[in-house]
Design an enzyme around this catalytic site. Sequence first.
Site, PDB file in Angstrom:
ATOM      1  N   GLN A 220     -11.459  22.908 -47.257  1.00 48.38           N
ATOM      2  CA  GLN A 220     -12.228  22.046 -46.360  1.00 48.38           C
ATOM      3  C   GLN A 220     -13.495  22.747 -45.867  1.00 48.38           C
ATOM      4  O   GLN A 220     -14.545  22.143 -45.724  1.00 48.38           O
ATOM      5  CB  GLN A 220     -11.337  21.631 -45.177  1.00 48.38           C
ATOM      6  CG  GLN A 220     -11.817  20.382 -44.459  1.00 48.38           C
ATOM      7  CD  GLN A 220     -11.818  19.152 -45.361  1.00 48.38           C
ATOM      8  OE1 GLN A 220     -10.949  18.999 -46.223  1.00 48.38           O
ATOM      9  NE2 GLN A 220     -12.804  18.287 -45.183  1.00 48.38           N
ATOM     10  N   ALA A 241     -14.511  16.029 -43.091  1.00 47.58           N
ATOM     11  CA  ALA A 241     -13.900  16.632 -41.907  1.00 47.58           C
ATOM     12  C   ALA A 241     -14.332  18.088 -41.804  1.00 47.58           C
ATOM     13  O   ALA A 241     -14.547  18.758 -42.807  1.00 47.58           O
ATOM     14  CB  ALA A 241     -12.386  16.542 -42.008  1.00 47.58           C
ATOM     15  N   SER A 246      -9.227  18.295 -41.005  1.00 45.83           N
ATOM     16  CA  SER A 246      -8.782  17.334 -42.009  1.00 45.83           C
ATOM     17  C   SER A 246      -7.275  17.221 -41.891  1.00 45.83           C
ATOM     18  O   SER A 246      -6.568  18.233 -41.871  1.00 45.83           O
ATOM     19  CB  SER A 246      -9.122  17.819 -43.413  1.00 45.83           C
ATOM     20  OG  SER A 246      -8.361  17.078 -44.355  1.00 45.83           O
ATOM     21  N   ASP A 255      -2.663  10.775 -49.850  1.00 46.07           N
ATOM     22  CA  ASP A 255      -3.423   9.636 -50.365  1.00 46.07           C
ATOM     23  C   ASP A 255      -2.647   9.073 -51.539  1.00 46.07           C
ATOM     24  O   ASP A 255      -2.203   9.824 -52.408  1.00 46.07           O
ATOM     25  CB  ASP A 255      -4.815  10.084 -50.841  1.00 46.07           C
ATOM     26  CG  ASP A 255      -5.686  10.570 -49.693  1.00 46.07           C
ATOM     27  OD1 ASP A 255      -5.427  10.164 -48.544  1.00 46.07           O
ATOM     28  OD2 ASP A 255      -6.618  11.354 -49.952  1.00 46.07           O
ATOM     29  N   GLU A 301      -9.286   3.536 -44.126  1.00 41.36           N
ATOM     30  CA  GLU A 301      -8.818   4.077 -45.405  1.00 41.36           C
ATOM     31  C   GLU A 301      -7.469   3.453 -45.727  1.00 41.36           C
ATOM     32  O   GLU A 301      -6.469   3.769 -45.081  1.00 41.36           O
ATOM     33  CB  GLU A 301      -8.688   5.612 -45.336  1.00 41.36           C
ATOM     34  CG  GLU A 301     -10.025   6.322 -45.222  1.00 41.36           C
ATOM     35  CD  GLU A 301      -9.915   7.844 -45.363  1.00 41.36           C
ATOM     36  OE1 GLU A 301      -8.805   8.351 -45.622  1.00 41.36           O
ATOM     37  OE2 GLU A 301     -10.960   8.506 -45.211  1.00 41.36           O
ATOM     38  N   HIS A 304      -4.758   6.288 -47.205  1.00 45.09           N
ATOM     39  CA  HIS A 304      -4.395   7.550 -46.540  1.00 45.09           C
ATOM     40  C   HIS A 304      -3.198   7.330 -45.617  1.00 45.09           C
ATOM     41  O   HIS A 304      -3.306   6.713 -44.568  1.00 45.09           O
ATOM     42  CB  HIS A 304      -5.599   8.065 -45.754  1.00 45.09           C
ATOM     43  CG  HIS A 304      -5.353   9.364 -45.030  1.00 45.09           C
ATOM     44  ND1 HIS A 304      -5.952  10.556 -45.394  1.00 45.09           N
ATOM     45  CD2 HIS A 304      -4.586   9.656 -43.945  1.00 45.09           C
ATOM     46  CE1 HIS A 304      -5.566  11.518 -44.563  1.00 45.09           C
ATOM     47  NE2 HIS A 304      -4.732  10.993 -43.676  1.00 45.09           N
TER      48      HIS A 304
HETATM   49 ZN   LIG Z   1      -6.730  11.185 -47.281  1.00 44.91          ZN
END
Ligand SMILES: [Zn+2]
Length: 330
Positions: A220, A241, A246, A255, A301, A304
Site C-alpha cells: 500500500q 488508501a 487500506s 474482493d 464498491e 468489497h
Molecule cells: Zn477491496
Amino acid sequence: MKKIFFLILCLFISGCQIKQSHYTEKQQEILREEDVLEFAENNCEQVASLQLMLDEEAFQKGYIEDYCRMDLTSSSHVNFLLERGLSDEDVEGYSAIPYFREENLERYLKAEGSYEERVLNVNMNMDLKPFEMISIVNDFSDMTLLVNKFNALPEGYVPDDMVHVKYVCTQGIDYSCTMMDQVVLRQEAEEAFERFVESALEEKGIGIVAIAAYRSYQYQKDLYNYYLPIYGQERTDQFYARPGQSEHNSGLAVDITFDHIRYTDIENHEAYPWILENMHRFGFILRYPEDKQEITRYGYESWHLRYVGAEAAAIMYENNWCLEEYLARK
Ligand SMILES: [Zn+2]
C-alpha cells in the site's frame, strides 16, 4: 397522659413510625456515613435520581444538590459532566445516551442536532475532515476492528494468523483475475469465506471467488507513494488508501467476483441480491454501500466484502448500518 397512650400505640402500629424513609437501608447507610441523610430525606426533589446514583455507586457527596435537582435516567458520566460545569439539561441529555464518550465531549458541544445525533455523528467522525485525526488500531482480536480514513493499522502490521484462501480466481478464466501473489486472509475470515462460497453454490448455484484479499502495508505504501507525485495528494487520496488505512491490510477484507464476470459487473447479476441478503449469515458485510458514502468516506464498491463475525454482521444487516454506524453505538 394522652401522649403516653399514643407512644404505646405507635409501638404496635408500624405505619405510625416517625417518618418513613425514601431510601433503602443500604442507601441510608451511605447517606448517613456522608452526613447528608437529613438533606436527602427533607430537601431532595428528585429522589429517584439520588437513588440511582447511590445504587450504581456513582454518588459523590459534593454533587448531592445537583442529583436532587435533575431528572436522571442513567448515572453514567453524570459526575464527569457536572465537573465540567454543564447545564442540567446537558447533563440529563448526554448521560442518557449509552454510547457517550467522555473524550469526545468538546466535539459534541460544537456539533448540532439532538443529543443522540451529536454523539453518533461525532463518534463517526462526521465533524472531521478525512485524516484530520488518526487513531491507531490496537485490538486485533476484535473482528470488527475499524480501518478507515481516521483509523490506521500500525506501521508494518502483518496479521499473524493468515491462511490461504481456498476459493480464488484463476487467471485466464475469471475476467477480473489479475493477481500474481498468494491470496491469504486471517484464518477465521477464510473459514467463514469457505462456508459462504459453498453455501452460495449449493443454494444459488453461483461460483464466488476471491480476486484480492490481504495486501501488505508495504504494498500500500509503494502504491500510494507511486501515485502521489503523479496525481498530487488530493487525487491520490481519492483513489488510493494511505499505508495502514487500506482494509485489505487487515486480512479481513476480500474482493469478490463470480461466474467469471468482471468484478465491477457483479451488481447487475441476477444472483447479486442473494449475496446482499445472505452474506451476514457467514459474518460478511458490504463494506462500502452506495447509501453510506458520506459515512464511510469511500465510493460505492459492490465487490468489497469485509468479515466482521456473524453476530455483528447480523446486527448491521437488521439495522442497515455500515461498520461505522455499528461501532459508533458501542
Ligand atoms: Zn477491496
